[in-house]
Design a protein around this motif. Structure first.
Motif, mmCIF file in Angstrom:
data_model
loop_
_atom_site.group_PDB
_atom_site.id
_atom_site.type_symbol
_atom_site.label_atom_id
_atom_site.label_comp_id
_atom_site.label_asym_id
_atom_site.label_seq_id
_atom_site.Cartn_x
_atom_site.Cartn_y
_atom_site.Cartn_z
ATOM 1 N N ALA A 8 0.853 -1.196 0.000
ATOM 2 C CA ALA A 8 0.000 0.000 0.000
ATOM 3 C C ALA A 8 0.879 1.232 0.000
ATOM 4 C CB ALA A 8 -0.878 0.008 1.251
ATOM 5 N N ASN A 9 0.706 2.078 -1.000
ATOM 6 C CA ASN A 9 1.414 3.364 -1.048
ATOM 7 C C ASN A 9 0.375 4.444 -0.781
ATOM 8 O OD1 ASN A 9 2.822 5.656 -1.673
ATOM 9 N ND2 ASN A 9 2.906 5.274 -3.876
ATOM 10 N N TRP A 10 0.391 4.958 0.436
ATOM 11 C CA TRP A 10 -0.645 5.937 0.808
ATOM 12 C C TRP A 10 -0.387 7.331 0.263
ATOM 13 C CZ3 TRP A 10 -1.748 4.731 6.719
ATOM 14 C CH2 TRP A 10 -2.486 3.529 6.788
ATOM 15 N N LYS A 11 0.799 7.566 -0.251
ATOM 16 C CA LYS A 11 1.150 8.905 -0.756
ATOM 17 C C LYS A 11 0.915 9.940 0.347
ATOM 18 C CE LYS A 11 0.156 7.099 -5.280
ATOM 19 N NZ LYS A 11 -0.251 7.320 -6.660
ATOM 20 N N MET A 12 0.454 11.159 0.002
ATOM 21 C CA MET A 12 0.303 12.189 1.038
ATOM 22 C C MET A 12 -1.128 12.140 1.594
ATOM 23 S SD MET A 12 1.481 16.182 0.927
ATOM 24 C CE MET A 12 0.001 16.837 0.176
ATOM 25 N N GLY A 94 11.979 5.965 -6.237
ATOM 26 C CA GLY A 94 11.829 6.223 -7.673
ATOM 27 C C GLY A 94 10.402 6.207 -8.173
ATOM 28 N N HIS A 95 9.442 6.460 -7.275
ATOM 29 C CA HIS A 95 8.049 6.533 -7.739
ATOM 30 C C HIS A 95 7.927 7.634 -8.795
ATOM 31 C CE1 HIS A 95 3.741 7.202 -7.764
ATOM 32 N NE2 HIS A 95 3.632 5.971 -7.281
ATOM 33 N N SER A 96 7.047 7.434 -9.757
ATOM 34 C CA SER A 96 6.944 8.410 -10.861
ATOM 35 C C SER A 96 6.568 9.802 -10.355
ATOM 36 C CB SER A 96 5.940 7.940 -11.902
ATOM 37 O OG SER A 96 4.671 7.845 -11.326
ATOM 38 N N TYR A 163 6.444 -2.262 -11.583
ATOM 39 C CA TYR A 163 6.195 -1.705 -12.913
ATOM 40 C C TYR A 163 4.925 -0.869 -12.824
ATOM 41 C CZ TYR A 163 4.456 -1.144 -17.613
ATOM 42 O OH TYR A 163 3.942 -0.584 -18.760
ATOM 43 N N GLU A 164 5.083 0.443 -13.014
ATOM 44 C CA GLU A 164 3.944 1.350 -12.901
ATOM 45 C C GLU A 164 3.858 2.243 -14.131
ATOM 46 O OE1 GLU A 164 2.649 1.762 -8.529
ATOM 47 O OE2 GLU A 164 4.014 3.388 -8.999
ATOM 48 N N PRO A 165 3.041 1.850 -15.119
ATOM 49 C CA PRO A 165 2.853 2.735 -16.267
ATOM 50 C C PRO A 165 2.191 4.022 -15.775
ATOM 51 C CG PRO A 165 1.328 0.854 -16.351
ATOM 52 C CD PRO A 165 2.222 0.633 -15.187
ATOM 53 N N TRP A 167 0.525 6.315 -17.093
ATOM 54 C CA TRP A 167 -0.827 6.594 -17.579
ATOM 55 C C TRP A 167 -1.895 5.793 -16.828
ATOM 56 C CZ3 TRP A 167 -2.586 1.947 -19.548
ATOM 57 C CH2 TRP A 167 -1.592 1.040 -19.939
ATOM 58 N N ALA A 168 -1.467 4.840 -16.030
ATOM 59 C CA ALA A 168 -2.445 4.024 -15.284
ATOM 60 C C ALA A 168 -2.531 4.429 -13.817
ATOM 61 C CB ALA A 168 -2.053 2.548 -15.389
ATOM 62 N N ILE A 169 -1.662 5.361 -13.395
ATOM 63 C CA ILE A 169 -1.620 5.717 -11.971
ATOM 64 C C ILE A 169 -2.689 6.749 -11.646
ATOM 65 C CG2 ILE A 169 -0.235 6.766 -10.140
ATOM 66 C CD1 ILE A 169 2.239 5.594 -11.425
ATOM 67 N N GLY A 170 -3.606 6.354 -10.762
ATOM 68 C CA GLY A 170 -4.632 7.275 -10.284
ATOM 69 C C GLY A 170 -5.632 7.699 -11.349
ATOM 70 N N THR A 171 -5.630 7.010 -12.474
ATOM 71 C CA THR A 171 -6.486 7.423 -13.591
ATOM 72 C C THR A 171 -7.697 6.515 -13.754
ATOM 73 O OG1 THR A 171 -5.200 6.008 -15.069
ATOM 74 C CG2 THR A 171 -4.542 8.317 -14.928
ATOM 75 N N GLY A 206 1.651 -1.750 -10.701
ATOM 76 C CA GLY A 206 0.984 -0.634 -10.028
ATOM 77 C C GLY A 206 0.304 0.272 -11.021
ATOM 78 N N GLY A 207 -0.891 0.735 -10.670
ATOM 79 C CA GLY A 207 -1.658 1.640 -11.543
ATOM 80 C C GLY A 207 -3.106 1.220 -11.560
ATOM 81 N N SER A 208 -3.919 1.896 -10.705
ATOM 82 C CA SER A 208 -5.362 1.642 -10.640
ATOM 83 C C SER A 208 -5.709 0.179 -10.325
ATOM 84 C CB SER A 208 -6.048 2.107 -11.929
ATOM 85 O OG SER A 208 -5.852 3.502 -12.094
ATOM 86 N N VAL A 209 -4.934 -0.423 -9.430
ATOM 87 C CA VAL A 209 -5.288 -1.773 -8.960
ATOM 88 C C VAL A 209 -6.457 -1.655 -7.979
ATOM 89 C CG1 VAL A 209 -4.482 -3.762 -7.624
ATOM 90 C CG2 VAL A 209 -2.947 -2.664 -9.262
ATOM 91 N N THR A 210 -7.424 -2.539 -8.111
ATOM 92 C CA THR A 210 -8.617 -2.532 -7.248
ATOM 93 C C THR A 210 -8.952 -3.969 -6.849
ATOM 94 O OG1 THR A 210 -10.171 -2.884 -9.055
ATOM 95 C CG2 THR A 210 -9.601 -0.570 -8.557
ATOM 96 N N ALA A 226 1.319 -6.356 -6.278
ATOM 97 C CA ALA A 226 0.841 -5.040 -6.702
ATOM 98 C C ALA A 226 1.296 -3.965 -5.733
ATOM 99 C CB ALA A 226 -0.677 -5.040 -6.796
ATOM 100 N N LEU A 227 1.488 -2.763 -6.291
ATOM 101 C CA LEU A 227 1.722 -1.554 -5.494
ATOM 102 C C LEU A 227 0.455 -0.723 -5.680
ATOM 103 C CD1 LEU A 227 3.547 0.256 -3.783
ATOM 104 C CD2 LEU A 227 4.679 1.016 -5.856
ATOM 105 N N VAL A 228 -0.262 -0.516 -4.577
ATOM 106 C CA VAL A 228 -1.628 0.001 -4.661
ATOM 107 C C VAL A 228 -1.708 1.382 -4.026
ATOM 108 C CG1 VAL A 228 -4.042 -0.524 -4.165
ATOM 109 C CG2 VAL A 228 -2.375 -2.399 -4.326
ATOM 110 N N GLY A 229 -2.217 2.353 -4.757
ATOM 111 C CA GLY A 229 -2.386 3.695 -4.215
ATOM 112 C C GLY A 229 -3.801 3.886 -3.688
ATOM 113 N N GLY A 230 -4.654 4.487 -4.493
ATOM 114 C CA GLY A 230 -6.012 4.868 -4.071
ATOM 115 C C GLY A 230 -6.787 3.767 -3.362
ATOM 116 N N ALA A 231 -6.745 2.558 -3.892
ATOM 117 C CA ALA A 231 -7.551 1.466 -3.326
ATOM 118 C C ALA A 231 -6.940 0.870 -2.060
ATOM 119 C CB ALA A 231 -7.764 0.371 -4.376
HETATM 120 P P1 PGA Z 1 -3.044 4.091 -7.865
HETATM 121 O O1 PGA Z 1 -1.519 4.439 -7.517
HETATM 122 O O2 PGA Z 1 -3.296 2.689 -7.367
HETATM 123 O O3 PGA Z 1 -3.857 5.125 -7.139
HETATM 124 O O4 PGA Z 1 -3.193 4.180 -9.352
HETATM 125 C C1 PGA Z 1 -0.510 3.473 -7.614
HETATM 126 C C2 PGA Z 1 0.832 4.077 -7.279
HETATM 127 O O5 PGA Z 1 1.089 5.226 -7.676
HETATM 128 O O6 PGA Z 1 1.672 3.455 -6.611
#
Ligand code: PGA
Length: 248
Positions: A8-12, A94-96, A163-165, A167-171, A206-210, A226-231
């Motif tokens: 889980a990557n909670w970011k800010m 090295g997160h994008s 691997y985090e494309p 264009w798939a992050i948070g979109t 990683g990128g919009s995993v739910t 998976a590396l998961v942000g929002g979910a």
């Molecule tokens: P996301 O973020 O799951 O919200 O797309 C993933 C990440 O940036 O690590």
């Protein structure tokens, strides 16, 4: 077989109180689960609280960033030893978003990984292409450049790749399972050609995993987690992703 690894990557996001609330409700949901490694990366300010609550649990604590120097006059920065002393055993590097908003180059990423590894921290190294790069058929060139630069003069011990494309992050736009597997297979091949022990390295997507797409992503031979942000911000949603990742 590589053990699935969900992070889980909670970011800010989340104050100390919100972190405690999350961990207190999440831990009982995953306490009897095996067959998957689970990691939480809260913001720096929540690491102490999370560490106290996660002690003797099956959840790994990580930071979202670290500095490449070990100590000194670097206002606002955090060293690997500081992360270890607060209970972290891993760090995301090295997160994008760090590359984009804080101008982190592959060289900086490389220096950060070296200092983290020297101090005994495991590392999740993020790599991935932008939409323009994918559309220009440059995905593999970008991965070559990021992997060669970030992993220069390093062994693969203690390294996970995410691997985090971009264009798939948070979109809400997930890579298809085939796109993910193709990029992961490319990364694996690069690792085999350039380093020892490539087959043991876990590659997360990683990128919009739910909870709805985790099983399909994990069905792919090269997707190890998976590396998961929002979910990952809601305990039940993240717990569903964790259980969905156990390979059947
Ligand atoms: P996301 O973020 O799951 O919200 O797309 C993933 C990440 O940036 O690590």
């Amino acid at each position: 077989m590589r053990k699935p690894f969900i992070a889980a990557n909670w970011k800010m996001n989340k104050t100390v109180e919100e972190t405690e609330e999350f961990v207190n409700s999440f831990l009982p949901m995953v306490k009897n689960i095996s067959g998957v490694d689970i990691l939480l990366a809260p913001p720096f300010t929540s690491l102490g609280a999370a560490s106290r609550l996660l002690k003797s649990s099956n959840v790994i604590l990580a930071a979202q960033n670290v500095f490449y120097e070990e100590k000194g006059a670097y206002t606002g920065e955090i060293s690997p030893a500081m992360l270890k002393s607060v209970g972290c055993s891993c760090v995301i590097i090295g997160h994008s978003e760090r590359r984009q908003y804080f101008s982190e180059s592959d060289d900086i990423v490389n220096r950060k990984i070296k200092t983290a590894r020297k101090n005994g921290l495991d590392v999740i190294l993020c790599a991935g292409e932008s939409l323009e790069e994918r559309e220009a058929n440059k995905t593999f060139n970008v991965l070559d450049r990021q992997l060669a630069g970030s992993l220069a003069d390093l062994s693969l011990d203690g390294i996970t790749i995410a691997y985090e494309p971009i264009w798939a992050i948070g979109t809400g736009k997930t890579a298809t399972k085939e796109q993910a597997n193709e990029a992961h297979a490319y990364i694996r091949q690069w690792l085999r050609q350039n380093k020892e022990g490539a087959d043991d390295v876990r590659i997360q997507y990683g990128g919009s995993v739910t909870p709805d797409n985790i099983e399909s992503l994990m069905s792919q031979s090269e997707v190890d987690g998976a590396l998961v942000g929002g979910a990952s911000l809601k305990p039940d949603s993240f717990a569903k992703i964790v259980t969905g990742a156990i390979k059947k």
